[in-house]
Design an enzyme around this catalytic site. Structure first.
Site, PDB file in Angstrom:
ATOM      1  N   THR A   1       0.857  -1.197   0.000  1.00 20.03           N
ATOM      2  CA  THR A   1       0.000   0.000   0.000  1.00 20.03           C
ATOM      3  C   THR A   1       0.885   1.236   0.000  1.00 20.03           C
ATOM      4  O   THR A   1       1.588   1.506   0.977  1.00 20.03           O
ATOM      5  CB  THR A   1      -0.913   0.037   1.235  1.00 20.03           C
ATOM      6  OG1 THR A   1      -1.707  -1.151   1.253  1.00 20.03           O
ATOM      7  CG2 THR A   1      -1.833   1.255   1.190  1.00 20.03           C
TER       8      THR A   1
ATOM      9  N   LYS B   1      -7.319   1.799  -2.710  1.00 13.29           N
ATOM     10  CA  LYS B   1      -6.910   1.257  -1.409  1.00 13.29           C
ATOM     11  C   LYS B   1      -7.001   2.323  -0.315  1.00 13.29           C
ATOM     12  O   LYS B   1      -7.488   2.065   0.790  1.00 13.29           O
ATOM     13  CB  LYS B   1      -5.477   0.713  -1.536  1.00 13.29           C
ATOM     14  CG  LYS B   1      -4.840   0.238  -0.261  1.00 13.29           C
ATOM     15  CD  LYS B   1      -5.550  -0.955   0.328  1.00 13.29           C
ATOM     16  CE  LYS B   1      -4.978  -1.293   1.711  1.00 13.29           C
ATOM     17  NZ  LYS B   1      -5.819  -2.212   2.436  1.00 13.29           N
TER      18      LYS B   1
ATOM     19  N   LYS C   1      -0.033   5.244   8.388  1.00  8.05           N
ATOM     20  CA  LYS C   1       0.510   5.578   7.055  1.00  8.05           C
ATOM     21  C   LYS C   1      -0.615   5.719   6.023  1.00  8.05           C
ATOM     22  O   LYS C   1      -0.641   6.676   5.249  1.00  8.05           O
ATOM     23  CB  LYS C   1       1.502   4.466   6.651  1.00  8.05           C
ATOM     24  CG  LYS C   1       2.065   4.549   5.266  1.00  8.05           C
ATOM     25  CD  LYS C   1       1.610   3.454   4.311  1.00  8.05           C
ATOM     26  CE  LYS C   1       1.539   2.060   4.824  1.00  8.05           C
ATOM     27  NZ  LYS C   1       1.005   1.083   3.877  1.00  8.05           N
TER      28      LYS C   1
HETATM   29  P1  NAP Z   1       4.857  -6.014   7.941  1.00  3.68           P
HETATM   30  O1  NAP Z   1       4.508  -7.281   8.611  1.00  3.68           O
HETATM   31  O2  NAP Z   1       5.257  -4.830   8.756  1.00  3.68           O
HETATM   32  O3  NAP Z   1       5.989  -6.342   6.860  1.00  3.68           O
HETATM   33  C1  NAP Z   1       6.635  -5.306   6.181  1.00  3.68           C
HETATM   34  C2  NAP Z   1       7.596  -5.907   5.168  1.00  3.68           C
HETATM   35  O4  NAP Z   1       8.275  -4.830   4.499  1.00  3.68           O
HETATM   36  C3  NAP Z   1       8.689  -6.794   5.790  1.00  3.68           C
HETATM   37  O5  NAP Z   1       8.969  -7.858   4.913  1.00  3.68           O
HETATM   38  C4  NAP Z   1       9.859  -5.821   5.874  1.00  3.68           C
HETATM   39  O6  NAP Z   1      11.126  -6.449   5.922  1.00  3.68           O
HETATM   40  C5  NAP Z   1       9.682  -5.080   4.567  1.00  3.68           C
HETATM   41  N1  NAP Z   1      10.419  -3.820   4.524  1.00  3.68           N
HETATM   42  C6  NAP Z   1      10.218  -2.726   5.293  1.00  3.68           C
HETATM   43  N2  NAP Z   1      11.070  -1.742   4.940  1.00  3.68           N
HETATM   44  C7  NAP Z   1      11.826  -2.251   3.925  1.00  3.68           C
HETATM   45  C8  NAP Z   1      12.865  -1.716   3.132  1.00  3.68           C
HETATM   46  N3  NAP Z   1      13.293  -0.458   3.316  1.00  3.68           N
HETATM   47  N4  NAP Z   1      13.419  -2.504   2.179  1.00  3.68           N
HETATM   48  C9  NAP Z   1      12.959  -3.756   1.974  1.00  3.68           C
HETATM   49  N5  NAP Z   1      11.979  -4.332   2.700  1.00  3.68           N
HETATM   50  C10 NAP Z   1      11.402  -3.567   3.657  1.00  3.68           C
HETATM   51  O7  NAP Z   1       3.655  -5.471   7.035  1.00  3.68           O
HETATM   52  P2  NAP Z   1       2.399  -6.228   6.424  1.00  3.68           P
HETATM   53  O8  NAP Z   1       1.293  -6.194   7.408  1.00  3.68           O
HETATM   54  O9  NAP Z   1       2.831  -7.521   5.814  1.00  3.68           O
HETATM   55  O10 NAP Z   1       1.994  -5.162   5.299  1.00  3.68           O
HETATM   56  C11 NAP Z   1       2.678  -5.067   4.071  1.00  3.68           C
HETATM   57  C12 NAP Z   1       1.951  -4.046   3.200  1.00  3.68           C
HETATM   58  O11 NAP Z   1       0.596  -4.475   3.012  1.00  3.68           O
HETATM   59  C13 NAP Z   1       1.859  -2.643   3.805  1.00  3.68           C
HETATM   60  O12 NAP Z   1       1.944  -1.707   2.777  1.00  3.68           O
HETATM   61  C14 NAP Z   1       0.471  -2.616   4.450  1.00  3.68           C
HETATM   62  O13 NAP Z   1      -0.045  -1.309   4.549  1.00  3.68           O
HETATM   63  C15 NAP Z   1      -0.300  -3.476   3.477  1.00  3.68           C
HETATM   64  N6  NAP Z   1      -1.466  -4.177   4.026  1.00  3.68           N
HETATM   65  C16 NAP Z   1      -1.388  -4.786   5.246  1.00  3.68           C
HETATM   66  C17 NAP Z   1      -2.505  -5.454   5.731  1.00  3.68           C
HETATM   67  C18 NAP Z   1      -2.508  -6.148   7.079  1.00  3.68           C
HETATM   68  O14 NAP Z   1      -3.609  -6.422   7.575  1.00  3.68           O
HETATM   69  N7  NAP Z   1      -1.388  -6.461   7.698  1.00  3.68           N
HETATM   70  C19 NAP Z   1      -3.674  -5.506   4.962  1.00  3.68           C
HETATM   71  C20 NAP Z   1      -3.706  -4.905   3.713  1.00  3.68           C
HETATM   72  C21 NAP Z   1      -2.577  -4.242   3.249  1.00  3.68           C
HETATM   73  P3  NAP Z   1      11.766  -6.904   7.329  1.00  3.68           P
HETATM   74  O15 NAP Z   1      11.134  -8.220   7.644  1.00  3.68           O
HETATM   75  O16 NAP Z   1      13.208  -6.974   7.067  1.00  3.68           O
HETATM   76  O17 NAP Z   1      11.397  -5.834   8.341  1.00  3.68           O
END
Ligand code: NAP
Length: 284
Positions: A95, A170, A238
């Site tokens: 996102t 989104k 965010k």
């Molecule tokens: P998360 O658990 O916080 O995972 C974030 C991911 O991004 C991790 O793999 C992290 O790597 C990686 N990352 C962060 N900074 C980085 C960088 N500078 N370079 C490379 N990799 C980086 O987040 P998530 O919940 O899976 O969400 C991922 C995306 O989906 C976000 O944009 C969020 O808004 C969206 N989303 C989330 C949900 C939800 O319910 N969780 C639902 C819909 C959409 P590390 O493991 O090394 O930290």
């Protein structure tokens, strides 16, 4: 078809696992390497960096935290842009804001490759169950080519047109999610101060026109003080921040979103960013 998958956080790990379990050839990479191990145990290959994963794949999917992470992944020294080959596809499911998606799209297409943004609606459990809603925009041919993978990750895929429209959809949708989460917390806080039982408040909500699956999951979590993370609070902050920015750009006032964003901002400042969005109640 050889797939790459970059970013194995809460969402990406589950989405990639569904591709591996479906029998696709998938090479995974995550900044924190240890998160690759469960995927490798399932049968994925492990890539060294985004550049190499992109160089070896027909389509690379990405699911990372925010606009900064998406740009690092694409433009970094060993980023996707350095490896992607003409004709291959890059599908960023993170996102982000429309401008970030457009910037990445331009760079990828300049290399002769194709780009699709595809943020998702749905959280940890839908990612695990393959019932996400996929909001895609960009290269139509790449969308069609990605459908077999999308079918494993989601129950519905929408094609929304030019790059930026997926991000906008989104952000428009998550504005509602953030406001609903916060107002549920307010309602329960006030109700309990009135001496009402929280579970009975939830029961009344569930029987009325306001009934929805989110209240059914988050309501009991709030009452139990359970902040097991499905959707990290920092990502909701965010999303609201990006929606506010979009509103300013387009001259659309968003007074409720502004108030809700301020409360998520306070929660972030209190160190609740890695907890679930339900932890926003702690700021009330
Ligand atoms: P998360 O658990 O916080 O995972 C974030 C991911 O991004 C991790 O793999 C992290 O790597 C990686 N990352 C962060 N900074 C980085 C960088 N500078 N370079 C490379 N990799 C980086 O987040 P998530 O919940 O899976 O969400 C991922 C995306 O989906 C976000 O944009 C969020 O808004 C969206 N989303 C989330 C949900 C939800 O319910 N969780 C639902 C819909 C959409 P590390 O493991 O090394 O930290």
């Amino acid at each position: 078809m050889r797939y790459g998958f970059l970013g194995l956080g809460i969402m990406g790990s589950r989405m990639a696992a569904r591709l591996v379990r479906a029998g696709f050839e998938v090479t995974v990479w995550n900044r924190t390497t240890i998160k690759c191990h469960p995927l490798v145990e399932l049968g994925a290959k492990q890539g060294i960096n985004p550049k190499e994963v992109a160089a070896a794949a027909d389509i690379v999917f990405a699911m990372v935290a925010d606009p900064g992470a998406s740009q690092d992944l694409c433009f970094g020294a060993d980023g996707v842009l350095a490896g992607i080959k003409p004709g291959c596809g890059y599908v960023d499911m993170s996102t982000v804001d429309p401008a970030t998606a457009q910037r990445i799209a331009e760079a990828v297409t300049t290399k002769g490759a194709r780009f699709l943004e595809a943020p998702v609606s749905g959280t940890k459990k839908p990612a695990e169950d393959g019932t996400l809603v996929i909001l895609a925009a960009g290269d139509r041919g790449l969308y069609d080519q990605s459908l077999p993978a999308f079918a494993r990750m989601g129950r519905l895929s929408l094609y929304l047109g030019e790059v930026g429209q997926g991000a906008k959809m989104k952000l428009v949708v998550n504005l509602v999610l953030g406001a609903m989460m916060e107002v549920l917390g307010e309602s329960l806080a006030l109700g309990e101060k009135c001496g009402l039982a929280g579970d009975q408040i939830l029961q009344v909500l569930a029987e009325g026109a306001m009934a929805n699956p989110m209240f059914k999951v988050k309501g009991p979590m709030i009452l139990a003080g359970d902040t097991t993370t499905s959707f990290p609070l920092k990502h909701m902050e965010k999303d609201l921040r990006l929606a506010m920015h979009l509103g300013r750009e387009l001259g659309q006032s968003l007074p409720v979103a502004a108030a809700v964003h301020a409360i998520f901002g306070q929660s972030l400042a209190k160190g609740l960013g890695d907890q679930d969005i339900a932890a926003v109640v702690r700021s009330l």
